[in-house]
Design an enzyme around this catalytic site. Structure first.
Site, short mmCIF file in Angstrom:
data_model
loop_
_atom_site.label_atom_id
_atom_site.label_comp_id
_atom_site.label_asym_id
_atom_site.label_seq_id
_atom_site.Cartn_x
_atom_site.Cartn_y
_atom_site.Cartn_z
N HIS A 47 0.84 -1.20 0.00
CA HIS A 47 0.00 0.00 0.00
C HIS A 47 0.88 1.26 0.00
O HIS A 47 0.59 2.22 -0.72
CB HIS A 47 -0.88 0.04 1.26
N SER B 88 -2.79 -8.06 3.01
CA SER B 88 -3.35 -7.93 4.36
C SER B 88 -3.77 -9.30 4.87
O SER B 88 -3.80 -9.55 6.08
CB SER B 88 -4.56 -6.99 4.34
#
Ligand code: AMP
Length: 291
Positions: A37, A186
């Site tokens: 990210h 994630s």
């Protein structure tokens, strides 16, 4: 960094930022941030004057038996990471804010949304395109940054932007990996130490295909066979798909003579992981040079 929780506040903060600062870059995420990210944030900063990000675990892209409830939520940590990276605006709306009772409108990219992950996760891409369209409408970014990790998502968003005339430039950024090759996700937090090792089979399968292709094998059937064999060798990993497709249409290709996307999805325990490689590797991914 300003944190905005309502659509109205985010919209006016973004308009003000564009007016006073110039080109606005946008990085949409579901939080539980990692270096993948943050690489998108850095890519945005390299070509934009001001950067906005969003953290929203979008319920409409999860199937009824998927991990919406367990999905990691780490807002304070994420907020600190984004602030450290120099993000100016963070949008963190509630589910009710994004989907007020009575919402019935969807954005669907037909055809593409039923391929690869869309085939295994019906309705997933409809949820993605609906929320990304809403976010684009709220943020009105000049440029938006997505990870090549979700290669089908990139193809679908590009198509949506074309079809709906969003004045947004889409940049796909390279996959960020752990030192041993596992694509950052994630969902990697779900893996226990043994599964974490087993998960390396995905990257290994892609490397095997890449090596065979570099060695002159162009037949997609044979290349896929080699990739699937590598996954099958790791007994505890259950293959969802291993495909070689055109990176834009996501349709299967027979010979890898032009740009090809080699994509894999597999379950390690209950955790569904995806990974991919482009042949040739630098193919379509844009990594903007630093200003
Ligand atoms: P997510 O929070 O999973 O919705 O991801 C938000 C954005 O980060 C998407 O555009 C992803 O493709 C991107 N992303 C996730 N993992 C990686 C990674 N390992 N490398 C690069 N981009 C990633």
């Amino acid at each position: 960094m300003k944190v905005l929780n309502t659509i109205e506040d985010m919209r006016s903060a973004c308009r003000a930022a564009r007016f006073s600062d110039g080109r606005l870059g946008f990085v949409p995420t579901m939080g539980a941030l990692h270096e993948g990210h943050l690489s998108l944030v850095r890519a945005a900063q390299a070509t934009c004057d001001v950067v906005a990000a969003s953290i929203f675990v979008n319920p409409t892209q999860f199937g009824p038996h998927e991990d919406l409830a367990q999905y990691p939520r780490r807002f304070e940590r994420d907020r600190e990471l984004l602030e450290k990276e120099g993000v100016e605006l963070l949008f963190a709306p509630s589910v009710e804010e994004m989907y007020p009772a009575g919402s019935v409108t969807w954005v669907t990219v037909e055809g593409l949304s039923d391929k690869l992950d869309g085939r295994s996760r019906p309705g997933h891409f409809r949820g993605v395109t609906t929320v990304v369209a809403k976010l684009f409408d709220i943020v009105e970014p000049d440029a938006a940054f997505f990870g090549q990790k979700d290669a089908a998502q990139v193809a679908i968003i590009r198509q949506m932007v074309r079809d709906l005339n969003f004045p947004v430039e889409i940049t796909a950024c390279p996959i960020v990996r752990e030192a041993d090759g596992l694509a950052m996700s994630s969902r990697n937090t779900y893996l226990d130490p043994q599964q974490r090792k087993q998960a390396l089979a995905l990257h290994r399968s892609l490397l095997r295909v890449k090596k065979a292709w570099e060695g002159g094998e162009l037949d997609a059937g044979k290349l896929k066979g080699a990739g699937r064999e590598e996954i099958a060798a790791e007994k505890s990993v259950r293959l969802d798909y291993f495909e070689i497709v055109d990176p834009h249409s996501l349709d299967p290709i027979e010979r890898v003579t032009d740009a090809a996307l080699v994509a894999v999805a597999a379950y390690v325990g209950e955790t569904r992981l995806i990974d991919n490689v482009l042949l040739p590797e630098s193919g379509l991914v844009e990594s903007p040079a630093r200003r």
